[in-house]
Design a protein around this motif. Structure first.
Motif, PDB file in Angstrom:
ATOM      1  N   MET A 265       0.859  -1.172   0.000  1.00  0.00           N
ATOM      2  CA  MET A 265       0.000   0.000   0.000  1.00  0.00           C
ATOM      3  C   MET A 265       0.901   1.229   0.000  1.00  0.00           C
ATOM      4  SD  MET A 265      -2.817  -1.764   0.278  1.00  0.00           S
ATOM      5  CE  MET A 265      -4.088  -0.566   0.635  1.00  0.00           C
ATOM      6  N   GLY A 266       1.234   1.728  -1.190  1.00  0.00           N
ATOM      7  CA  GLY A 266       2.146   2.855  -1.275  1.00  0.00           C
ATOM      8  C   GLY A 266       3.586   2.385  -1.230  1.00  0.00           C
ATOM      9  N   ASP A 267       4.486   3.302  -0.834  1.00  0.00           N
ATOM     10  CA  ASP A 267       5.921   2.993  -0.852  1.00  0.00           C
ATOM     11  C   ASP A 267       6.409   2.338   0.432  1.00  0.00           C
ATOM     12  OD1 ASP A 267       6.118   4.087  -3.378  1.00  0.00           O
ATOM     13  OD2 ASP A 267       6.598   6.105  -2.613  1.00  0.00           O
ATOM     14  N   ASP A 268       5.757   2.616   1.519  1.00  0.00           N
ATOM     15  CA  ASP A 268       6.317   2.169   2.803  1.00  0.00           C
ATOM     16  C   ASP A 268       5.283   1.499   3.686  1.00  0.00           C
ATOM     17  OD1 ASP A 268       4.773   4.354   3.270  1.00  0.00           O
ATOM     18  OD2 ASP A 268       6.277   5.500   4.407  1.00  0.00           O
ATOM     19  N   GLU A 269       4.311   0.789   3.084  1.00  0.00           N
ATOM     20  CA  GLU A 269       3.287   0.155   3.887  1.00  0.00           C
ATOM     21  C   GLU A 269       2.846  -1.143   3.226  1.00  0.00           C
ATOM     22  OE1 GLU A 269       0.300   2.729   5.773  1.00  0.00           O
ATOM     23  OE2 GLU A 269      -1.198   1.385   4.895  1.00  0.00           O
ATOM     24  N   PHE A 270       2.703  -2.175   4.040  1.00  0.00           N
ATOM     25  CA  PHE A 270       2.251  -3.481   3.577  1.00  0.00           C
ATOM     26  C   PHE A 270       1.154  -3.957   4.519  1.00  0.00           C
ATOM     27  CE2 PHE A 270       6.590  -2.899   2.274  1.00  0.00           C
ATOM     28  CZ  PHE A 270       6.654  -3.394   0.978  1.00  0.00           C
ATOM     29  N   ARG A 271       0.113  -4.607   3.948  1.00  0.00           N
ATOM     30  CA  ARG A 271      -1.018  -5.059   4.762  1.00  0.00           C
ATOM     31  C   ARG A 271      -1.455  -6.455   4.347  1.00  0.00           C
ATOM     32  NH1 ARG A 271      -4.996  -0.442   6.879  1.00  0.00           N
ATOM     33  NH2 ARG A 271      -3.568   1.336   6.938  1.00  0.00           N
TER      34      ARG A 271
END
Length: 794
Positions: A265-271
């Motif tokens: 999710m974006g450059d610096d987020e994982f879910r």
């Protein structure tokens, strides 16, 4: 021993010891460097493979092994060799072996000098010693020791040491990492040197709240809810291209392993979201060179919920419910109804200890509880909401949360009140916040719980408090024994009842006339005493309430409007006043009322004559039926067809006689009403009452209660005889006799009605004459006035 030989042996011993020391040091250094490179390589290879530090126990074993090997090498290569005893004989033999030209003279000289001997032996020793000294002076003592092994060892040690020092200069971080791993024994020695880093958190619901794992790496999750895992990259770290999540689920069927790639999710987020998690899980995250050393543990627990709600009520005093205040009202479902203006304490219990409680309504939010440590308290805050203007204001209540919770914090209680004046009371709370909090009736209260695991209720518990508005009393009245036309001397009877939710406080007559439209009040003879159901009655024996018109001094021709009014005891939002049916009466003279009553009596007589004629028709047809019965009994072959005809007649006769019976009873009641109207209007005389009571009402009562029933019973017997085909003739004769008796009684009653009609006709004729005379006088007076003003001049 000659000094020259001794000096040579001492020099040889010194050279040997220096050689051993240098070689031992070089060997030890070389081994230490080799062990360094071995352990350094193992650590680097393991990290490349697993992105984890070597296990602590393995590093401890390596350190022990390194120390053991280095110490052993130093002892073997230096200690044992350096401190080994070197005798002169051993040194002499070493020289003899290296230099054969000594021809054993040196060893002979050394050994003989230690023993001593005769003169001849001394002379021979002297000569041998001289020859040994002579030859020693000609040899190079340095050639006794082979320098090649030492050079090799020194070269290897130098190269290895230089490589280690070179690594220290080129990769100081690597040296520091090795030092922290094997010397300091730190478990996170790779941490400062990782390029990638992840911060693992949980997105908790409701509200997308960010929750962290505790210091032990544990997060408690509500059973059956979705678990959303969030991995964020700190600003100082390089985001990995991909993050893999490995997990183990522990369920009743055993372990369940799996691996997924988290969504970026974006450059610096994982879910990643686990749907409806019901079992404990362990989680590992890999992204670039990041991996968690210990698994993150998700413990599934029951979420907080409201198990029961009870209301401890303080009812308004006017409701009369004080005796119920010691019994709590248990809420079943999501709704409860309370009398308006009831103050109550909402007592709720939960399935586990609580940390915070939030009560939410459309008009306010109340929050109270403890902080995350479960020891410090949070301020009790009340947020007043204005939905119309979308504004809010937060105030603090001077109430400790400890007073709102029980000792185990599984129960809490909040003082509230349901009131019609909630809006004004809420406005006053801005300046003086205090309990109880006002609730708008029929609004829903949402109860949100947060337990000691900081888990919030997945869905709020709801409670709708319906305010029971105190309704106005219900007044049910009806006229009895009086019509719409009354004399000014009448006593108007009304019967009925007054009911109220919590008791009737007062009741009265309210009336007005066309002359005086303002409503007037008159008290009842019997007043209510707070009963929920109050019967209108002057005395227990007289089940009516009467209004005497004599004190009102009414005149003929006026109109009177009358009703019964009642009020309740609501001293908070009332009292509430209501009235029953509005009755309108026309004030007439006695003669006019008698005329109206006579008209009604004539109508009743006509109805009774119609009933008598219908009974007579049935009697006439009964003769034909008797003939059919006689024929049937004489001719059994025709019985089947005739029986159906006879049965049809009997059924019609039964229907007819029952209809006539009902109508006759209605006429009897109407005559009773006539009698009552005469009495209530005070136009009765003893003779009139005696004639209508003894000669009409009582005979009709006997007719309805006996004669009609006798005919009905004998017709039923005839139908049974027809069905059984036995004694039909006898049954028919009994029916005929009973009907004849009924007709005779009806004729007597009709004769009395006609006699009364003759008298009433005379009265009616006299009233008509008086009326016409009055009209004639009025016309003469109008003519005189007209002639006086508009006639021709004299």
């Amino acid at each position: 021993m000659r000094p020259e030989i001794q000096r040579v042996l001492v020099r040889l011993r010194s050279w040997i010891r220096r050689y051993v020391l240098a070689e031992g040091i070089a060997a030890t250094i070389a081994l230490a460097c080799l062990l360094f490179w071995l352990t350094f390589g193992l650590d680097l290879a393991w990290f490349k493979l697993s992105q984890l530090e070597l296990p602590g126990w393995f590093r401890i074993l390596c350190t022990i092994a390194m120390v053991t090997l280095i110490a052993g090498t130093a002892i073997v290569w230096i200690g044992l060799r350096l401190f080994r005893r070197l005798d002169q004989t051993d040194l002499a033999l070493a020289l003899e072996r290296k230099f054969p030209e000594l021809n054993d003279r040196l060893i002979t000289a050394v050994q003989l000098s230690e023993r001593g001997g005769s003169d001849v032996q001394s002379a021979m020793l002297e000569r041998t010693t001289d020859e040994a000294v002579s030859r020693l002076s000609a040899i190079e003592l340095k050639k006794t020791i082979n320098p090649v092994p030492l050079k090799r060892m020194l070269t290897a040690a130098s190269v290895l040491l230089a490589s280690v020092l070179g690594l220290g200069l080129a990769d100081a971080q690597g040296m520091e990492r090795w030092y922290q791993a094997y010397i300091l024994g730190r478990d996170d020695y790779w941490e400062p040197f990782r390029r990638n880093e992840l911060h693992i958190q949980i997105v908790a619901q409701p509200g997308d709240r960010i929750r962290s794992f505790d210091a032990r790496g544990i997060y408690k999750h509500p059973r059956g809810e979705d678990l959303q895992v969030l991995a964020t990259v700190p600003e100082s770290a390089v985001p990995p291209h991909r993050v893999n999540l490995q997990f183990i689920g522990f369920g009743g069927a055993g372990q369940q392993r799996g691996q997924v790639s988290m969504s970026r999710m974006g450059d610096d987020e994982f879910r990643h979201t686990f749907s409806r998690m019901v079992n404990d899980h362990q989680l590992w995250f890999r992204g670039g060179d990041y991996v968690n050393r210990q698994p993150f543990r998700v413990q599934v627990v029951d979420p907080p919920r409201v198990d029961s709600i009870e209301l401890r009520c303080d009812y308004p005093s006017y409701t009369g419910l004080d005796s119920l205040e010691d019994r709590n009202v248990r809420v079943v479902g999501m709704q409860v109804a309370l009398p308006m203006e009831t103050e109550f304490e909402l007592q709720a219990s939960s399935n586990k200890p609580l940390l915070q409680v939030l009560l939410r309504t459309p008009n306010f939010e109340l929050s109270f509880g403890f902080d995350a440590t479960a020891t410090g308290t949070r301020p009790t805050k009340l947020t007043l909401l204005d939905p119309e203007h979308a504004t809010s204001q937060t105030v603090e209540l001077n109430v400790s949360p400890a007073t709102l919770f029980d000792q185990d914090r599984r129960k809490f209680h909040v003082p509230l009140t349901v009131t019609l004046d909630a809006a004004k009371q809420l406005a006053r709370l801005k300046d003086k916040p205090e309990f109880p909090l006002p609730l708008v009736p029929d609004q829903t209260v949402q109860i949100i719980l947060i337990d000691e695991d900081q888990i919030e209720s997945p869905e709020p518990a709801t409670l709708t408090v319906n305010g029971i508005v105190d309704q106005s009393p219900v007044v049910e009245t009806r006229r009895t024994g009086i019509g719409t036309a009354v004399t000014r001397m009448a006593s108007i009877p009304l019967e009925g009842k007054i009911t109220d939710d919590y008791g009737v406080a007062g009741a009265w007559f309210g009336y007005r006339t066309n002359v005086q439209p303002q409503e007037q009040k008159l008290p009842l003879a019997n007043l209510p005493q707070g009963q929920k159901e109050f019967r209108l009655q002057q005395t227990p024996e007289q089940a009516v309430e009467r209004l005497n018109l004599i004190p009102l001094q009414l005149e003929d021709g006026q109109t009177l409007t009358l009703s019964v009014y009642a009020e309740d005891a609501d001293n908070l939002n009332g009292p509430h006043v209501s009235h029953g049916e509005l009755f309108t009466f026309q004030i007439v003279s006695k003669d006019d009322l008698l005329a109206k009553l006579f008209d009604r009596e004539v109508t009743l007589r006509a109805r009774f004559e119609q009933i008598r004629s219908e009974v007579q028709e049935m009697r006439n047809s009964l003769d034909g039926t008797r003939d059919q019965i006689a024929t049937t009994e004489k001719t059994p072959a025709a019985a089947a067809g005739q029986s159906q005809v006879i049965s049809a007649y009997v059924d019609r006769a039964l229907h007819q006689i029952r209809k006539n019976h009902t109508e006759s009873r209605s006429i009897e009641l109407s005559f009773r009403d006539l009698r009552d109207e005469m009495v209530n209007n005070r136009i009765d005389t003893a003779e009139l009452l005696e004639r209508i009571e003894r000669r009409i009402i009582e005979p009709m009562s006997f007719l309805n209660n006996s004669d009609f029933l006798d005919v009905d019973r004998r017709l039923g017997a005839l139908r049974l005889a027809v069905e059984r085909q036995t004694a039909m003739g006898v049954a028919a004769e009994e029916v005929t006799a009973s009907v004849d008796h009924l007709l005779a009684q009806m004729d007597l009653i009709l004769a009395e009605m006609k006699d009364r009609g003759t008298i009433n006709d005379l009265i009616q004729n006299l009233q008509d004459i008086i009326k016409r005379e009055k009209q004639l006088l009025e016309q003469i007076e109008e003519k005189r006035i007209e002639d006086s003003f508009f006639g021709p001049p004299k």
